[in-house]
Design a protein around this motif. Structure first.
Motif, PDB file in Angstrom:
ATOM      1  N   ALA A  38       0.842  -1.510  -0.058  1.00  0.00           N
ATOM      2  CA  ALA A  38       0.290  -0.007  -0.316  1.00  0.00           C
ATOM      3  C   ALA A  38       0.797   1.007   0.228  1.00  0.00           C
ATOM      4  N   LEU A  39       1.965   0.884   0.137  1.00  0.00           N
ATOM      5  CA  LEU A  39       3.200   2.221   0.859  1.00  0.00           C
ATOM      6  C   LEU A  39       3.471   1.827  -1.012  1.00  0.00           C
ATOM      7  N   GLN A  40       3.641   1.474  -1.423  1.00  0.00           N
ATOM      8  CA  GLN A  40       4.853   1.266  -2.462  1.00  0.00           C
ATOM      9  C   GLN A  40       3.570   1.662  -3.702  1.00  0.00           C
ATOM     10  N   THR A  41       2.683   1.557  -3.899  1.00  0.00           N
ATOM     11  CA  THR A  41       1.752   2.043  -4.574  1.00  0.00           C
ATOM     12  C   THR A  41       1.354   3.190  -4.166  1.00  0.00           C
ATOM     13  N   GLY A  42       1.696   3.566  -3.014  1.00  0.00           N
ATOM     14  CA  GLY A  42       0.497   5.518  -2.942  1.00  0.00           C
ATOM     15  C   GLY A  42      -1.170   5.110  -2.551  1.00  0.00           C
ATOM     16  N   GLN A  43      -1.528   3.815  -2.303  1.00  0.00           N
ATOM     17  CA  GLN A  43      -2.470   4.413  -2.241  1.00  0.00           C
ATOM     18  C   GLN A  43      -2.718   4.569  -0.633  1.00  0.00           C
ATOM     19  N   LEU A  44      -1.260   4.601   0.544  1.00  0.00           N
ATOM     20  CA  LEU A  44      -1.101   5.529   2.079  1.00  0.00           C
ATOM     21  C   LEU A  44      -0.184   5.950   1.595  1.00  0.00           C
ATOM     22  N   SER A  45      -0.543   7.325   1.559  1.00  0.00           N
ATOM     23  CA  SER A  45       0.791   8.599   1.351  1.00  0.00           C
ATOM     24  C   SER A  45       2.000   8.760   2.539  1.00  0.00           C
ATOM     25  N   GLY A  46       1.178   7.517   3.406  1.00  0.00           N
ATOM     26  CA  GLY A  46       2.255   7.986   4.552  1.00  0.00           C
ATOM     27  C   GLY A  46       2.224   6.607   5.743  1.00  0.00           C
ATOM     28  N   ALA A  47       2.755   6.069   6.674  1.00  0.00           N
ATOM     29  CA  ALA A  47       2.799   5.720   7.891  1.00  0.00           C
ATOM     30  C   ALA A  47       3.904   5.432   8.875  1.00  0.00           C
ATOM     31  N   ALA A  48       3.165   5.295  10.000  1.00  0.00           N
ATOM     32  CA  ALA A  48       4.086   5.013  11.141  1.00  0.00           C
ATOM     33  C   ALA A  48       3.551   4.171  12.000  1.00  0.00           C
ATOM     34  N   LEU A  49       4.504   3.079  12.192  1.00  0.00           N
ATOM     35  CA  LEU A  49       4.612   1.611  12.977  1.00  0.00           C
ATOM     36  C   LEU A  49       5.545   1.868  14.319  1.00  0.00           C
ATOM     37  N   ASP A  50       4.775   1.812  15.471  1.00  0.00           N
ATOM     38  CA  ASP A  50       5.515   1.576  16.750  1.00  0.00           C
ATOM     39  C   ASP A  50       5.876  -0.337  17.111  1.00  0.00           C
ATOM     40  N   VAL A  51       5.043  -0.901  16.484  1.00  0.00           N
ATOM     41  CA  VAL A  51       4.708  -1.920  16.668  1.00  0.00           C
ATOM     42  C   VAL A  51       4.758  -3.185  15.627  1.00  0.00           C
ATOM     43  N   PHE A  52       5.325  -4.088  15.308  1.00  0.00           N
ATOM     44  CA  PHE A  52       5.683  -5.553  14.532  1.00  0.00           C
ATOM     45  C   PHE A  52       4.844  -6.775  14.433  1.00  0.00           C
ATOM     46  N   GLU A  53       4.633  -7.859  13.174  1.00  0.00           N
ATOM     47  CA  GLU A  53       4.124  -8.308  13.585  1.00  0.00           C
ATOM     48  C   GLU A  53       5.395  -9.950  14.451  1.00  0.00           C
ATOM     49  N   GLN A  54       7.423  -9.097  13.770  1.00  0.00           N
ATOM     50  CA  GLN A  54       8.167  -9.586  14.243  1.00  0.00           C
ATOM     51  C   GLN A  54       8.848  -8.568  15.870  1.00  0.00           C
ATOM     52  N   GLU A  55       8.789  -8.752  17.212  1.00  0.00           N
ATOM     53  CA  GLU A  55       9.304  -7.848  18.013  1.00  0.00           C
ATOM     54  C   GLU A  55      10.225  -8.443  18.318  1.00  0.00           C
ATOM     55  N   PRO A  56      11.745  -7.782  17.985  1.00  0.00           N
ATOM     56  CA  PRO A  56      12.606  -7.296  17.834  1.00  0.00           C
ATOM     57  C   PRO A  56      12.418  -7.297  15.801  1.00  0.00           C
ATOM     58  N   LEU A  57      11.626  -6.043  15.650  1.00  0.00           N
ATOM     59  CA  LEU A  57      11.850  -6.020  13.747  1.00  0.00           C
ATOM     60  C   LEU A  57      12.883  -6.061  13.407  1.00  0.00           C
ATOM     61  N   PRO A  58      13.157  -8.185  12.253  1.00  0.00           N
ATOM     62  CA  PRO A  58      13.762  -8.133  11.960  1.00  0.00           C
ATOM     63  C   PRO A  58      14.951  -7.242  10.904  1.00  0.00           C
ATOM     64  N   ALA A  59      16.499  -7.504  10.567  1.00  0.00           N
ATOM     65  CA  ALA A  59      16.976  -6.534   9.728  1.00  0.00           C
ATOM     66  C   ALA A  59      16.083  -7.101   8.412  1.00  0.00           C
ATOM     67  N   THR A  60      15.740  -8.239   7.991  1.00  0.00           N
ATOM     68  CA  THR A  60      15.650  -9.181   6.663  1.00  0.00           C
ATOM     69  C   THR A  60      13.486  -8.245   6.657  1.00  0.00           C
ATOM     70  N   SER A  61      13.011  -7.223   7.192  1.00  0.00           N
ATOM     71  CA  SER A  61      11.580  -7.080   7.548  1.00  0.00           C
ATOM     72  C   SER A  61      11.633  -6.355   6.212  1.00  0.00           C
ATOM     73  N   PRO A  62      10.978  -6.195   5.074  1.00  0.00           N
ATOM     74  CA  PRO A  62      10.630  -5.132   3.841  1.00  0.00           C
ATOM     75  C   PRO A  62      10.346  -3.781   4.198  1.00  0.00           C
ATOM     76  N   LEU A  63       9.994  -4.055   5.595  1.00  0.00           N
ATOM     77  CA  LEU A  63       9.551  -2.037   6.084  1.00  0.00           C
ATOM     78  C   LEU A  63      11.098  -1.691   5.500  1.00  0.00           C
ATOM     79  N   TRP A  64      12.016  -2.152   6.165  1.00  0.00           N
ATOM     80  CA  TRP A  64      12.968  -1.566   5.838  1.00  0.00           C
ATOM     81  C   TRP A  64      13.828  -0.941   4.549  1.00  0.00           C
ATOM     82  N   GLN A  65      12.823  -1.148   3.051  1.00  0.00           N
ATOM     83  CA  GLN A  65      12.733  -0.850   2.603  1.00  0.00           C
ATOM     84  C   GLN A  65      11.748  -0.229   2.207  1.00  0.00           C
ATOM     85  N   ALA A  66      10.508   0.111   2.895  1.00  0.00           N
ATOM     86  CA  ALA A  66       9.375   0.827   1.912  1.00  0.00           C
ATOM     87  C   ALA A  66       9.145   2.649   2.301  1.00  0.00           C
TER      88      ALA A  66
END
Lengths: 315, 315
Positions: free
Chosen positions: B239-267
């Motif tokens: 949704a961020l890549q397509t611009g469906q959302l103009s932005g997002a803020a996350l304080d919590v994650f499906e996996q915590e600690p957030l892994p370095a391999t998470s696609p979120l690092w590239q969003a």
């Protein structure tokens, strides 16, 4: 009379202005072809006008797009009896929101997290120790005019105690105390957040210098939404590097656009925005509305309806 | 009775607890040597306790350090008649401030500027078009409990209109409208900012999925300060890549600690903080104070003074 518009005027307001008696709107093309010939009023400014205005005798009114007017040739305006207005007022809400945004970005860990890498992002113990909430914290605002008061309002609303420093030192709500330059050092020592919104004058140039930062004892945040040259950039970078400041947010810079060679690019705990704190989606409508009110009165009696600048004071 | 404290208890409150009749505080060392033997109450939690508690029959009261209790073995507690309390309440103010911080970071150009380089930092026309102020904007909050209400309060105070979605759909001030799941799609389409603060239950797992994001028409901001698994991470990134959302803020994650391999690092257009939205400098004092109030009543009559969790509801 011809009005030279160098900033965009949204259509409905353009129609209102064009309907004023004898008023004709010209654009940048006119300036390129005819210079300031026959121009009576100017909306906006460009560097080349600093020279053109000296030779011209027809311009009688200048409407800025900005709140600050330090970059206009005010002495020339005064000599030629040109009246001037700024857009002071429309920037108060967006600037107050920006200040709250910077404070909260540091308070809630956004500033700290923004530059983290996958390797150190989840250093939560460090992060948790640094985050805080606003109630009970103290802010000191340099400049208690209407933008300063709007900033004081939005921070007070969040439970902060807000003090101010102004030229006159007069008490103004919602500041709990307002002092003059004499009180600056004492007030600054007590502040968790220090905010500059002073106009640029010879007295405020490099007001925030090494001596100022070195005297601080509480590792405050420093925020500049006033004018870039009020801050000695080298001294600010040093204060961030030594930890004398726990963080800083700058929306304005000594040199704009900010050069790639600026030491600010290497400074730690620094948030920067490109001089947008006063901006908002409806800014063109708001500025053009002030122009319209002033032109409507100007064509009647040569005076301005609102936001007239005191050319001898510079604001 | 022995109280196993796995979270720090500040000195003054520790003394108050130790002064309660028959109460003795044990720490992680006790757990390592004796397990849960003779332990009556637990403050905090660790993964290994999920197994230990099954065999133990002395624990009667568990006090969490968190507001959410989805990671506790609630069914086991229920079967063994263990009473439980959370720290719900102390996190409302910091979480509300964090939500306002994220919204303002996007509104005032901080999020956009944070990742700019010296080469594109001063692209002010792009920046100016994107910045906005909060009055008149609409926020939709999923979860209208006391944290949801605190978020609604802080956003309403800034001139935003706030709607809510809850299990029951009951109108609660200051929400201008509260709906149930049935209203979710319609409410979401009208929102400039969508915020999740729902507890994690089977119903809320991956509630914010591709279907949810794809139905949005207004390019809103999305903020998750609830639980990570309520969001389908892959769908959010898309949704961020397509611009469906103009932005997002996350304080919590499906996996915590957030892994370095998470696609979120590239969003793109994403702000992340390491699960600190509920944190504040005085959090240990605030949590331990709730523990003290509950222990004081528990030693008298076996009941809890505040924040008791409904084990069948999960919050």
């Amino acid at each position: 009379m011809k009005v030279l518009a160098l900033m965009a005027i949204p259509a409905p307001i353009k129609d209102q202005i064009a309907a004023l008696p004898n008023v004709q709107i010209e654009g940048p093309d006119y300036l390129a072809q005819h210079g300031l010939t026959d121009i009576t009023a100017i909306f906006g400014w460009q560097g080349q006008l600093n020279d053109l205005i000296k030779e011209n005798s027809t311009v009688r009114f200048v409407q800025s797009f900005s709140a600050g007017v330090d970059y206009f040739p005010l002495a020339t305006f005064q000599k030629k009896n040109i009246v001037m207005a700024n857009t002071s007022g429309i920037h108060a809400r967006p600037i107050a929101e920006s200040v709250l945004a910077y404070v909260l970005a540091f308070a809630r860990g956004i500033a700290d997290s923004a530059h983290r890498t996958p390797e150190n992002f989840w250093d939560r113990d460090a992060s948790r120790g640094d985050v805080f909430t606003l109630p009970g914290k103290t802010a000191l605002i340099y400049g208690t005019g209407h933008i300063g008061r709007a900033i004081a309002d939005i921070l007070t609303q969040q439970g902060m105690t807000v003090t101010g420093i102004s030229h006159h030192g007069e008490a103004v709500a919602p500041f709990t105390a307002v002092g003059t330059d004499q009180d600056s050092a004492a007030f600054a020592k007590a502040a968790d957040v220090i905010i500059n919104i002073m106009p640029l004058t010879p007295e405020t140039h490099h007001f925030f210098n090494a001596a100022f930062f070195n005297a601080l004892t509480k590792k405050p945040l420093f925020i500049n939404v006033g004018r870039g040259p009020s801050v000695d950039t080298e001294a600010l970078v040093a204060a961030l590097q030594t930890g004398q400041l726990s963080g800083a947010a700058l929306d304005v810079f000594e040199q704009e656009p900010l050069p790639a060679t600026s030491p600010l690019w290497q400074a730690p705990h620094l948030l920067m925005t490109p001089h947008v704190s006063g901006a908002f989606a409806e800014i063109y409508t708001a500025a053009a509305t002030i122009l319209y009110h002033n032109l409507a009165q100007f064509v009647r009696d040569g005076s301005l309806a609102e936001n007239q600048v005191d050319l001898s004071q510079g604001y």
